[in-house]
Design a protein around this motif. Structure first.
Motif, mmCIF file in Angstrom:
data_model
loop_
_atom_site.group_PDB
_atom_site.id
_atom_site.type_symbol
_atom_site.label_atom_id
_atom_site.label_comp_id
_atom_site.label_asym_id
_atom_site.label_seq_id
_atom_site.Cartn_x
_atom_site.Cartn_y
_atom_site.Cartn_z
ATOM 1 N N ILE A 207 -4.866 -4.602 -5.481
ATOM 2 C CA ILE A 207 -3.495 -4.347 -5.966
ATOM 3 C C ILE A 207 -2.764 -5.671 -6.143
ATOM 4 C CG2 ILE A 207 -1.317 -3.131 -5.541
ATOM 5 C CD1 ILE A 207 -2.749 -1.266 -3.635
ATOM 6 N N ILE A 208 -2.960 -6.541 -5.181
ATOM 7 C CA ILE A 208 -2.268 -7.831 -5.239
ATOM 8 C C ILE A 208 -2.816 -8.678 -6.387
ATOM 9 C CG2 ILE A 208 -1.956 -10.017 -3.981
ATOM 10 C CD1 ILE A 208 -1.834 -8.304 -1.389
ATOM 11 N N LEU B 106 0.842 -1.206 0.000
ATOM 12 C CA LEU B 106 0.000 0.000 0.000
ATOM 13 C C LEU B 106 0.876 1.255 0.000
ATOM 14 C CD1 LEU B 106 -2.818 1.330 0.248
ATOM 15 C CD2 LEU B 106 -2.533 1.224 2.741
ATOM 16 N N ALA C 106 1.692 6.438 -7.028
ATOM 17 C CA ALA C 106 0.556 7.161 -7.603
ATOM 18 C C ALA C 106 0.755 8.671 -7.477
ATOM 19 C CB ALA C 106 -0.734 6.739 -6.902
ATOM 20 N N ASN D 95 -0.430 3.456 9.744
ATOM 21 C CA ASN D 95 -1.571 4.094 9.093
ATOM 22 C C ASN D 95 -2.910 3.576 9.627
ATOM 23 O OD1 ASN D 95 -0.106 5.856 7.464
ATOM 24 N ND2 ASN D 95 0.320 4.196 5.998
ATOM 25 N N ALA E 61 -6.312 7.426 -3.571
ATOM 26 C CA ALA E 61 -5.284 8.102 -4.366
ATOM 27 C C ALA E 61 -4.710 7.159 -5.423
ATOM 28 C CB ALA E 61 -4.174 8.631 -3.461
ATOM 29 N N ILE E 62 -4.609 5.893 -5.068
ATOM 30 C CA ILE E 62 -4.089 4.917 -6.028
ATOM 31 C C ILE E 62 -5.151 4.606 -7.081
ATOM 32 C CG2 ILE E 62 -3.179 2.539 -6.263
ATOM 33 C CD1 ILE E 62 -2.403 2.779 -3.221
ATOM 34 N N VAL F 143 -7.756 2.323 -6.422
ATOM 35 C CA VAL F 143 -8.191 0.925 -6.270
ATOM 36 C C VAL F 143 -9.125 0.837 -5.064
ATOM 37 C CG1 VAL F 143 -6.122 -0.118 -7.289
ATOM 38 C CG2 VAL F 143 -6.153 0.409 -4.838
ATOM 39 N N LEU G 253 0.709 -0.797 -11.587
ATOM 40 C CA LEU G 253 0.792 -0.871 -10.131
ATOM 41 C C LEU G 253 2.168 -1.453 -9.803
ATOM 42 C CD1 LEU G 253 -2.728 -2.414 -9.434
ATOM 43 C CD2 LEU G 253 -2.005 -0.081 -8.835
ATOM 44 N N GLN H 113 -6.736 6.564 7.022
ATOM 45 C CA GLN H 113 -5.605 6.932 6.158
ATOM 46 C C GLN H 113 -5.445 5.912 5.033
ATOM 47 O OE1 GLN H 113 -2.614 7.263 9.286
ATOM 48 N NE2 GLN H 113 -2.314 9.430 8.739
ATOM 49 N N GLN H 114 -5.609 4.659 5.379
ATOM 50 C CA GLN H 114 -5.475 3.625 4.351
ATOM 51 C C GLN H 114 -6.527 3.811 3.257
ATOM 52 O OE1 GLN H 114 -5.072 -0.373 5.959
ATOM 53 N NE2 GLN H 114 -3.932 0.395 7.716
ATOM 54 N N TYR I 131 0.959 3.979 -3.060
ATOM 55 C CA TYR I 131 0.530 5.348 -2.773
ATOM 56 C C TYR I 131 1.605 6.343 -3.231
ATOM 57 C CZ TYR I 131 -0.669 9.529 -0.123
ATOM 58 O OH TYR I 131 -0.953 10.831 0.238
ATOM 59 N N ILE J 292 -6.419 -3.298 -0.942
ATOM 60 C CA ILE J 292 -5.057 -3.808 -1.129
ATOM 61 C C ILE J 292 -5.116 -5.121 -1.894
ATOM 62 C CG2 ILE J 292 -2.948 -4.571 0.046
ATOM 63 C CD1 ILE J 292 -3.673 -2.688 2.349
ATOM 64 N N ASP J 293 -6.119 -5.925 -1.584
ATOM 65 C CA ASP J 293 -6.294 -7.188 -2.317
ATOM 66 C C ASP J 293 -6.356 -6.964 -3.820
ATOM 67 O OD1 ASP J 293 -6.066 -9.238 -0.622
ATOM 68 O OD2 ASP J 293 -8.221 -9.443 -0.185
ATOM 69 N N GLU K 298 -7.856 6.644 2.345
ATOM 70 C CA GLU K 298 -7.411 7.787 1.521
ATOM 71 C C GLU K 298 -6.331 7.352 0.529
ATOM 72 O OE1 GLU K 298 -6.053 11.402 3.623
ATOM 73 O OE2 GLU K 298 -7.285 10.681 5.308
ATOM 74 N N MET K 299 -5.455 6.525 1.004
ATOM 75 C CA MET K 299 -4.345 6.090 0.146
ATOM 76 C C MET K 299 -4.864 5.225 -1.001
ATOM 77 S SD MET K 299 -1.713 5.332 3.263
ATOM 78 C CE MET K 299 -0.244 4.886 2.356
#
Ligand SMILES: Cc1ncc(COP(=O)(O)O)c(C=O)c1O
Lengths: 490, 449
Positions: free
Chosen positions: B26-27, A361, A368, B6, B17-18, B20, A381, B10-11, A365, B23-24, B13-14
């Motif tokens: 992203i993986i 993460l 990005a 975090n 920003a990405i 997605v 990514l 916050q997570q 971040y 997190i899953d 928000e992050m």
């Protein structure tokens, strides 16, 4: 506020007769040294070390320490190095009596507690790798690579196969080819690819019955997971070769996927990276390896074995049946292995997965938010790190990756890894790790955004606030000085 | 325990920003589904700090390092001044990386430059690198270096009195290269220089000796080095750093490359590692050296500073042509050695060496008064010696343990034909007192009648 007197060369504090450690006279009736040691072997006087007082020593080294950036003081997003927080409890525990003072030749009976911790570490590393046989011996990642390659060589020799080639992508870390050469293999580097991934056609073209091992970092040094890794592995296995996973980037996958499950036959860990053994300003590390069961018999000795007997559990040191032999004295960089074991014991299965996820993460971040000023050529990514390029900035304004790296020091951030991997021009490899907050990441991102619009001439001169400015490497190489000028074979 | 900072907000928000949802995601967009771990790994349950400390203390208590240490065989219980621990436990040192950014690492760089300088003075050699893994691999690195320096790759001669683990490492390191490793056996504790001279020839890259040798005895180091150099081979000496408080330095008797296990210089025993590999050489060989080197120079304001030097030898630049594959070294242990040598100084080192030597001789004399215990060799030794016990090694060692003393290792452990199978090493450092040694001897006499 900086004490430049105290950081003068150590030797400048020497004065005849100064002492910091004194020992008692020998209270035993033996002959004089001249009667004990042959004249030719006895020195006329002790070595010309400096004569120092403890107060000077302390002030000197404490002041020197303040000239360093480190994880305890600064954000240190050094790609490929996993500069995460080093928990203080590990330091206390590794200094406990029974641990810190245990002699490496202590009998098995006398080291059951130590062996129990190390055995558990072996098992945890096997589980995380998905590879059952582990050797804790290697002192660092590079020695892990070398040890695994010797293990593979012994396996092939045993099967009567003559395999001479080790392959690796051009994005491979320098230790991969260096270890392969040291192990006596011919090195074949695949050409760079635009995607950053291994090109299967290129790989296929190099594969034949002389192929021993393909070494691949996964996620690779661009921070990208090799999607075709299972296919790559099958291609290697089809020609009878093996796949080595350079585990420097394990922080991206622990608990999420396992080298053994995606086709790796052997791997090393960098305990000093993934499992937070501190880096010690360059070492020590610890580079245990994990391999498939059919390679386990070739591992260096000793490995730790657990036996359940009617009278209880017993741990022992054994040498595998067809072992390649020893790769170092004793049983590994135990102090670092212990810190890794403590870390894993405090995280548990859910904790290691959280560690990995949060590392991913944080990296995504940053990627990005930075890619509009520092484009990331490869990967939509990323995993736990990414490689940005300052090429555009260099073309337009003459500002290099090095300039940005140096200027970041002025802003109070350690620089990312620069100019590695070689496949990205003006590379800045950024690895935030999971132990950083969004506030810290935002501050770093803001700093980069300010830097890229700063005056290029000023940036070429950066850093401006550190204890020294950019060193003259060319000058130093012309007539290199390796030790205090007064030393040498006097 | 969790080291995550975090918060869930916050997570979120992050993730936004990405772009997605989780997190899953992203993986899963990067790793093929079929290789993902389902659920959690099978690891021991997580412990809090307090529970971990209790657990580790229980295990630590099973390790019997509480007995008086008379053990040697490559690792020694020398005294470590408090200042060594105090300096090296500063986070500024131990949580820094390799000093790749010199402007942000002058502390480490200067300390390692001072380390190199101290090792040069200690050994009488011209150049020291900034450390290798440990004493065993240091010997192998020195042998490879000697092959590069002499351009002889086929043959190496090593004394049978060199630490058996170091010789085993060398066998492992050279096996795939087809280098012949010739071992010259020791007789009555030392090697006969005449026999070595016969074994050396113009194909030999180097002669490896250990001084004092693994059995504690003092070799005729100067004669051996001279013999090596007479055939154009390099003289590689593995030395005991503490011994140089009273013994002549490798650089003074003709060593071309001096290597050592530097553990004795302020690093605790900690079950065998991390320790400190030392390697120093003559000026002419510096470009063939393995490992990191720090050099002194000037910054762009002409100010004195320190930086990595001769990097074109190293793997990150030279890749498969590098002089070694080493990357991470033993920096923090080099710092320990730096502070240790600073604290002892010439006089302290001499005292530590002399005290170890005299205490060892006292114990050797006294042990011979124990029934059926004899000294294996009648050769001069430094701080370590081999004894034989007619009653059986196991009984002797068990009795010593009952009396509160750890002695050893027994030589049979190394499965090495060069070593006396019924011998036991005894090592004595400056930490031992007469009272301790007397208690051991009188106890042994009473129990081994
Ligand atoms: C990708 C990669 N492979 C291998 C290594 C070598 O590991 P070590 O420094 O522990 O020998 C490193 C570390 O720098 C690395 O980043």
């Amino acid at each position: 506020m900086r004490n430049t007197t105290a950081t003068q060369p150590l030797f400048d504090f020497s004065a005849p007769g100064r002492r910091a450690t004194e020992f008692p006279a020998a209270a035993v009736p033996t002959k004089s040294l001249a009667d004990l040691i042959p004249a030719g072997a006895l020195a006329k006087e002790p070595p010309p070390l400096p004569e120092l007082a403890e107060a000077d020593i302390v002030r000197h080294f404490v002041n020197l320490s303040t000239l360093n950036m480190c994880v305890d003081t600064h954000f240190y997003p050094l790609g490929s190095c996993t500069m995460k927080y080093n928990p203080k409890r590990h330091e206390r525990l590794s200094r406990l009596p029974g641990i810190v003072d245990l002699h490496p030749h202590a009998t098995e009976d006398d080291s059951q507690g130590m062996l129990a911790i190390l055995y558990e570490m072996q098992q945890m590393l096997a589980e995380i790798a998905g590879l059952p046989a582990v050797s804790l011996q290697p002192a660092a990642g590079a020695q892990g690579e070398f040890t695994a390659l010797l293990t593979a060589a012994a396996y092939f020799r045993d099967r009567g196969e003559k395999r001479t080639k080790v392959l690796f992508p051009s994005s491979a870390h320098g230790t991969n080819p260096a270890s392969a050469a040291l192990a006596g293999f011919d090195c074949v580097q695949l050409p760079p690819t635009n995607t950053g991934f291994v090109d299967l056609k290129q790989l296929q073209a190099e594969l034949d019955e002389s192929t021993a091992v393909f070494m691949v970092t996964n996620p690779n040094t661009l921070g990208l997971f090799e999607k075709e890794i299972a296919t790559i592995s099958k291609m290697l296995h089809d020609v009878g070769g093996l796949v080595y996973i350079d585990g420097a980037n394990m922080n991206a996958i622990v608990g999420v996927t396992r080298p053994g499950d995606f086709g790796g036959d052997m791997m090393h860990y960098n305990v000093h990276k993934t499992f937070t053994g501190p880096h010690g300003a360059g070492g020590p590390g610890s580079g245990p390896i994990a391999v498939r069961d059919f390679l386990g018999d070739y591992l260096p000795g000793p490995v730790i074995q657990k036996t359940e007997t009617p009278s209880g559990v017993r741990y022992s040191l054994v040498t595998p049946k067809k072992s390649i032999g020893r790769v170092r004295s004793f049983s590994g960089n135990v102090g670092i292995l212990l810190r890794g074991a403590f870390y894993l014991r405090t995280l548990g299965a859910a904790g290691v997965r959280e560690m990995t996820e949060q590392a991913i993460l944080n990296a995504n971040y940053m990627k990005a938010r930075l890619q509009d000023v520092l484009p990331v050529p490869q990967g939509e990514l990323c995993m736990h790190e990414f490689v940005a390029s300052a090429k555009k900035l260099k073309d337009e304004a003459g500002v290099t990756a090095m300039d940005i790296a140096k200027r970041l020091l002025d802003y109070g951030f350690h620089a990312p890894t620069v100019y590695f991997p070689l496949v990205v021009p003006e590379a800045l490899m950024i690895e935030p790790t999971e132990t950083e907050s969004k506030q810290t990441l935002d501050a770093f991102i803001d700093a980069v955004k300010e830097i890229v619009v700063e005056d290029p001439d000023m940036l070429h001169e950066a850093p401006h606030t550190t204890s020294v400015r950019r060193p003259d490497e060319v000058g130093a190489a012309r007539n290199p000085v390796f030790c205090n000028t007064a030393c040498g074979p006097t | 325990m969790s080291y995550i900072l975090n918060t869930p907000d916050q997570q979120a928000e992050m993730l936004a920003a990405i772009g997605v949802s989780s997190i899953d995601e992203i993986i899963q967009r990067q790793i093929p589904q079929d290789v993902l771990v389902e659920g959690l790994l099978d690891l021991p349950p997580a412990l809090g700090e307090m529970e971990l400390e209790t657990h580790i203390k229980q295990l630590a208590a099973l390790n019997r390092s509480d007995r008086v240490c008379l053990m040697g065989g490559g690792a020694y219980d020398h005294f470590i001044p408090a200042v060594v621990d105090e300096i090296t436990s500063r986070g500024e040192f131990y949580t820094a990386y390799t000093p790749y950014q010199p402007e942000a690492s002058q502390g480490s760089l200067q300390a390692f430059f001072e380390f190199q300088s101290l090792i040069c003075r200690l050994t009488g050699m011209d150049v020291s690198n900034a450390s290798l893994y440990e004493g065993g691999t240091a010997v192998s690195e020195a042998v490879f270096m000697a092959m590069r320096c002499t351009n002889r790759h086929k043959r190496v001669v090593i004394l049978g009195s060199v630490n058996p683990e170091y010789r085993q490492v060398l066998q492992t390191y050279t096996k795939t290269l087809g280098t012949e490793v010739v071992v010259i056996p020791a007789k009555n504790g030392v090697v006969d220089p005449a026999e070595v001279t016969t074994a050396l020839n113009d194909q030999t890259a180097c002669l490896v000796i250990q001084q004092p040798n693994f059995l504690g005895c003092i070799e005729q180091a100067e004669e051996l080095c001279t013999a090596a150099r007479a055939v154009g081979a390099l003289a590689v000496v593995s030395f005991d750093p503490i011994s140089l408080g009273i013994l002549t330095r490798p650089g003074d008797y003709g060593a071309d490359i001096a290597v050592a296990e530097g553990q004795s210089l302020g690093t605790p025993l900690q079950y065998g590692g991390p320790y400190l590999g030392l390697l120093a050489c003559r000026n002419e060989f510096v470009r063939k050296m393995p490992g990191r080197l720090i050099v002194q120079g000037k910054d762009r304001d002409d100010k004195l500073c320190y930086m990595l030097g001769l990097q074109t030898r190293e793997q990150h630049i030279r890749r498969d042509k590098a002089t070694s594959n080493i990357c991470t070294n033993q920096g923090l242990l080099a710092l320990r050695a730096t502070v240790y040598l600073s604290s002892l100084g010439p006089q302290g080192l001499k005292e530590a060496a002399e005290l170890s030597c005299r205490m060892a001789h006292y114990l050797a004399d006294q042990l011979q008064t124990v029934p059926r215990v004899t000294l294996a060799f009648d050769k001069p030794f430094f701080k370590e010696f081999v004894i034989r016990c007619n009653q059986g090694v196991d009984k002797f060692l068990a009795t010593a343990r009952d009396l509160g003393f750890n002695i050893g290792p027994e030589l049979s452990r190394f499965h090495d034909s060069e070593l006396l199978q019924d011998g036991v090493l005894v090592a004595v450092t400056e930490k031992r007192t007469k009272a301790e040694l007397d208690a051991l001897v009188s106890g042994l006499k009473a129990k081994l009648k």
